[in-house]
Motif scaffolding. Sequence first.
Motif, PDB file in Angstrom:
ATOM      1  N   TYR A 275     -21.654 -75.903 -29.567  1.00  0.00           N
ATOM      2  CA  TYR A 275     -20.852 -77.036 -29.102  1.00  0.00           C
ATOM      3  C   TYR A 275     -19.871 -76.591 -28.022  1.00  0.00           C
ATOM      4  CZ  TYR A 275     -22.269 -78.936 -33.686  1.00  0.00           C
ATOM      5  OH  TYR A 275     -22.964 -79.345 -34.783  1.00  0.00           O
ATOM      6  N   VAL A 276     -19.150 -75.501 -28.310  1.00  0.00           N
ATOM      7  CA  VAL A 276     -18.122 -75.016 -27.386  1.00  0.00           C
ATOM      8  C   VAL A 276     -18.756 -74.527 -26.093  1.00  0.00           C
ATOM      9  CG1 VAL A 276     -16.271 -73.324 -27.055  1.00  0.00           C
ATOM     10  CG2 VAL A 276     -16.584 -74.426 -29.291  1.00  0.00           C
ATOM     11  N   ALA A 279     -19.920 -77.415 -23.995  1.00  0.00           N
ATOM     12  CA  ALA A 279     -18.785 -78.105 -23.386  1.00  0.00           C
ATOM     13  C   ALA A 279     -18.271 -77.325 -22.172  1.00  0.00           C
ATOM     14  CB  ALA A 279     -17.669 -78.291 -24.414  1.00  0.00           C
ATOM     15  N   ALA A 312     -13.200 -75.518 -22.178  1.00  0.00           N
ATOM     16  CA  ALA A 312     -13.851 -76.549 -22.980  1.00  0.00           C
ATOM     17  C   ALA A 312     -13.288 -77.909 -22.593  1.00  0.00           C
ATOM     18  CB  ALA A 312     -13.627 -76.287 -24.465  1.00  0.00           C
ATOM     19  N   TYR A 315     -11.837 -82.681 -26.092  1.00  0.00           N
ATOM     20  CA  TYR A 315     -12.084 -82.800 -27.529  1.00  0.00           C
ATOM     21  C   TYR A 315     -12.266 -81.433 -28.163  1.00  0.00           C
ATOM     22  CZ  TYR A 315     -14.577 -83.918 -31.894  1.00  0.00           C
ATOM     23  OH  TYR A 315     -14.978 -84.000 -33.205  1.00  0.00           O
ATOM     24  N   TRP A 316     -12.958 -80.534 -27.477  1.00  0.00           N
ATOM     25  CA  TRP A 316     -13.289 -79.227 -28.053  1.00  0.00           C
ATOM     26  C   TRP A 316     -12.122 -78.260 -28.010  1.00  0.00           C
ATOM     27  CZ3 TRP A 316     -17.161 -79.556 -31.078  1.00  0.00           C
ATOM     28  CH2 TRP A 316     -18.138 -80.534 -30.826  1.00  0.00           C
ATOM     29  N   HIS A 319     -11.329 -78.661 -31.593  1.00  0.00           N
ATOM     30  CA  HIS A 319     -12.462 -78.674 -32.528  1.00  0.00           C
ATOM     31  C   HIS A 319     -13.411 -77.525 -32.205  1.00  0.00           C
ATOM     32  CE1 HIS A 319     -11.053 -82.869 -32.622  1.00  0.00           C
ATOM     33  NE2 HIS A 319     -11.597 -82.956 -33.833  1.00  0.00           N
ATOM     34  N   SER A 321     -16.459 -77.855 -34.182  1.00  0.00           N
ATOM     35  CA  SER A 321     -17.625 -78.657 -34.528  1.00  0.00           C
ATOM     36  C   SER A 321     -17.152 -80.081 -34.754  1.00  0.00           C
ATOM     37  CB  SER A 321     -18.327 -78.098 -35.774  1.00  0.00           C
ATOM     38  OG  SER A 321     -17.447 -78.075 -36.879  1.00  0.00           O
TER      39      SER A 321
END
Length: 429
Positions: A275-276, A279, A312, A315-316, A319, A321
Amino acid sequence: MELLLHYVWQHKLFPATILEGLHGEQVEVIDTGLHNTDAGPDFFNAKVKIDGLLWVGNVEIHTLASDWFRHGHDSDAAYDNTILHVCSEADMEVVTHSGRRPTQLTLTVPQRVADNYHELLTESTYPPCYRVIPDIAPLAAHAWLNRLTADRLEEKTARIAQWLERTADDWERVAFITLARNFGFGINSDAFEQWGATLPLHAAAKHRDDLFQVEALFMGHAGLLDDEAVAPERRDDYFLRLQGEWRYLAHKFSLSPIDRHLWRFLRLRPQNFPYVRLAQLAELYHARRTDFSALLSAPDTAALRTLLTAHATPYWQTHFSFGHDSARSEKTLRTASIDLLLINTVAPLLFAYGRQHGDDERMEAAVALLEALPPEHNHITRQWAKAGLTAAHAADSQGLIHLRRKYCDRKDCLRCRFGREYLRRKPTA
């Protein structure tokens, strides 16, 4: 043992006198020939005097003379020009396809060489040749590392060439695939490469000015926005917004995601979660800092580092995940991670581009980039440093990684210059 016999022949580790063939022939070795690593006789264009007459031709080597027939050389015309058959044990006569019987010579491996070779193969410490490393002249060690670095660059160039062939020489596409692979930082490299190779960049280009849409496309194509990928209780508002955008884009461009099971999370540090990394890649792509033209035009190492400095998306930053809050962090790529991207992405791309266009300066710039970067710090470089060989820069550490993977792990000490030094080692008192 046959490989060791090759080594003994190649380096003339036998008495420098006239030797005796199987039937009493007087054999004098003038030149052992050129070692052949492809199909065909083991050594080409050797020069050997047999009973005073000079012969120029090929030499074949076996442990047992009968291996000649076991390998089918008696029915292969490529071996007709064999002037000498060298073996450890002459258990039978040999004959060529043309019906000629080459002279046979038996050689034994010197006991000291055999003992040293056995030590290398059975040593549990890495590197197995650690005992001789402090005694190797710095110039000799440097020359071997230079060769290994060049071989590693060639290997990466070959991979890039394969992608160029598949993409009809689309350098922008290949640069993105190469960068994507290296954003996997090892454990997810294959998944990132497949993701990058199948990502519809034509679709991404149409929405490049909208970072949210780029991220939705990147995450969705990775299969990470599927309902099955995230538990219901973790599908927060941001996930649902990304998922909705992905479904719109997938419908618009007739897209399908890759298999989400390709991604690995086990034993990964959170900052390496896909995810990271996705991003961060989305942010780079949105800012047009993944373009091959940008990499080519960067004037120096500092500019390249700035170009690949990724953050990132918002949002990341809180976060790792979906649905799990974390302490706020920009999750910027660390300098060491950026340097790995320069080592594994930029340098090989520059080298491959220079190779394809006959641009020696570009190829030299790729090597210069590696020499301008600090050495990688990993278990391989640490073990070599402990043995007495410290990498001065990334070019050296790349050479040591290549040495480990292509020689040490394969126990191919006979082709390694350090291994050869070990074979010459005299026993300690």
